[in-house]
Design a protein around this motif. Structure first.
Motif, PDB file in Angstrom:
ATOM      1  N   CYS A 153     -45.627 -23.999  14.633  1.00 23.67           N
ATOM      2  CA  CYS A 153     -45.365 -24.090  16.077  1.00 23.67           C
ATOM      3  C   CYS A 153     -46.602 -24.539  16.848  1.00 23.67           C
ATOM      4  CB  CYS A 153     -44.865 -22.759  16.619  1.00 23.67           C
ATOM      5  SG  CYS A 153     -46.087 -21.430  16.545  1.00 23.67           S
ATOM      6  N   ARG A 154     -47.774 -24.472  16.218  1.00 21.68           N
ATOM      7  CA  ARG A 154     -49.052 -24.859  16.837  1.00 21.68           C
ATOM      8  C   ARG A 154     -49.371 -24.033  18.080  1.00 21.68           C
ATOM      9  NH1 ARG A 154     -48.624 -31.437  15.983  1.00 21.68           N
ATOM     10  NH2 ARG A 154     -48.655 -31.348  13.734  1.00 21.68           N
ATOM     11  N   SER A 170     -52.139 -31.463  19.053  1.00 21.20           N
ATOM     12  CA  SER A 170     -51.999 -32.293  17.864  1.00 21.20           C
ATOM     13  C   SER A 170     -52.284 -31.482  16.608  1.00 21.20           C
ATOM     14  CB  SER A 170     -52.964 -33.473  17.941  1.00 21.20           C
ATOM     15  OG  SER A 170     -54.261 -33.006  17.672  1.00 21.20           O
ATOM     16  N   GLY A 171     -51.909 -32.051  15.450  1.00 19.80           N
ATOM     17  CA  GLY A 171     -52.106 -31.342  14.199  1.00 19.80           C
ATOM     18  C   GLY A 171     -53.549 -30.972  13.955  1.00 19.80           C
ATOM     19  N   PRO A 176     -41.306 -29.019  15.911  1.00 22.89           N
ATOM     20  CA  PRO A 176     -41.522 -29.082  17.358  1.00 22.89           C
ATOM     21  C   PRO A 176     -40.719 -28.032  18.125  1.00 22.89           C
ATOM     22  CG  PRO A 176     -41.045 -31.262  16.467  1.00 22.89           C
ATOM     23  CD  PRO A 176     -40.780 -30.275  15.368  1.00 22.89           C
ATOM     24  N   GLY A 177     -39.597 -27.585  17.542  1.00 21.15           N
ATOM     25  CA  GLY A 177     -38.780 -26.603  18.248  1.00 21.15           C
ATOM     26  C   GLY A 177     -39.215 -25.167  18.008  1.00 21.15           C
ATOM     27  N   ALA A 178     -40.114 -24.965  17.033  1.00 21.06           N
ATOM     28  CA  ALA A 178     -40.415 -23.596  16.591  1.00 21.06           C
ATOM     29  C   ALA A 178     -41.029 -22.733  17.682  1.00 21.06           C
ATOM     30  CB  ALA A 178     -41.349 -23.631  15.382  1.00 21.06           C
ATOM     31  N   LEU A 231     -53.189 -23.933   4.812  1.00 20.75           N
ATOM     32  CA  LEU A 231     -51.836 -23.607   5.259  1.00 20.75           C
ATOM     33  C   LEU A 231     -51.155 -24.836   5.854  1.00 20.75           C
ATOM     34  CD1 LEU A 231     -49.881 -21.149   5.489  1.00 20.75           C
ATOM     35  CD2 LEU A 231     -50.697 -20.863   7.831  1.00 20.75           C
ATOM     36  N   ALA A 232     -51.932 -25.637   6.608  1.00 18.67           N
ATOM     37  CA  ALA A 232     -51.363 -26.827   7.240  1.00 18.67           C
ATOM     38  C   ALA A 232     -50.926 -27.864   6.207  1.00 18.67           C
ATOM     39  CB  ALA A 232     -52.371 -27.443   8.210  1.00 18.67           C
ATOM     40  N   LEU A 233     -51.483 -27.795   4.986  1.00 20.07           N
ATOM     41  CA  LEU A 233     -51.066 -28.730   3.941  1.00 20.07           C
ATOM     42  C   LEU A 233     -49.653 -28.406   3.444  1.00 20.07           C
ATOM     43  CD1 LEU A 233     -54.289 -28.952   1.714  1.00 20.07           C
ATOM     44  CD2 LEU A 233     -53.413 -30.683   3.273  1.00 20.07           C
TER      45      LEU A 233
END
Ligand SMILES: [Zn+2]
Length: 130
Positions: A18-19, A5-6, A122-124, A114-116
């Protein structure tokens, strides 16, 4: 494969796009300089981690907020554990907390900042970029 999750990707210091890719190079506790070294781009999806010069200036405010929360937390903790504390005890504890948490608040503030600005794609993590 399911991505985290984020929020968990922010706190595990992953690329917000891409997480999967990590933001920071593996730091060594004995070489403190390495704790602050970021990858210039995501090793997985090639998302830039420094989109423009001075990008992380704003991360200072997040780091400030994290430190303020730590200050209040340690002060309340001290108050509960040892109500007869002295000012020098409080200052000693706050100094220790700031020094010990510096690598963590530095990394988290950059990860949150950075997340902001970078959206999750989802495909990254799956498509190989050439
Ligand atoms: Zn990535």
């Amino acid at each position: 494969m399911s991505q985290p999750s984020g929020l968990s990707s922010i706190f595990s210091l992953r690329c917000p796009k891409c997480r999967i890719g990590s933001l920071f190079q593996n730091g060594k506790i004995l070489r403190p300089g390495t704790l602050f070294t970021m990858h210039s781009a995501c090793p997985i999806c090639k998302q830039s981690f420094e989109p423009e010069p001075g990008f992380y200036f704003g991360a200072m405010f997040i780091s400030y907020a994290i430190n303020t929360a730590l200050f209040i937390g340690s002060w309340v903790g001290l108050l509960l554990i040892y109500p007869d504390y002295t000012l020098s005890m409080l200052l000693g504890i706050l100094t220790a907390v700031v020094i010990l948490s510096l690598p963590l608040s530095f990394r988290w503030s950059r990860s949150i900042w950075l997340a902001l600005f970078v959206r999750f794609d989802p495909g990254a993590g799956n498509t190989p970029h050439s």
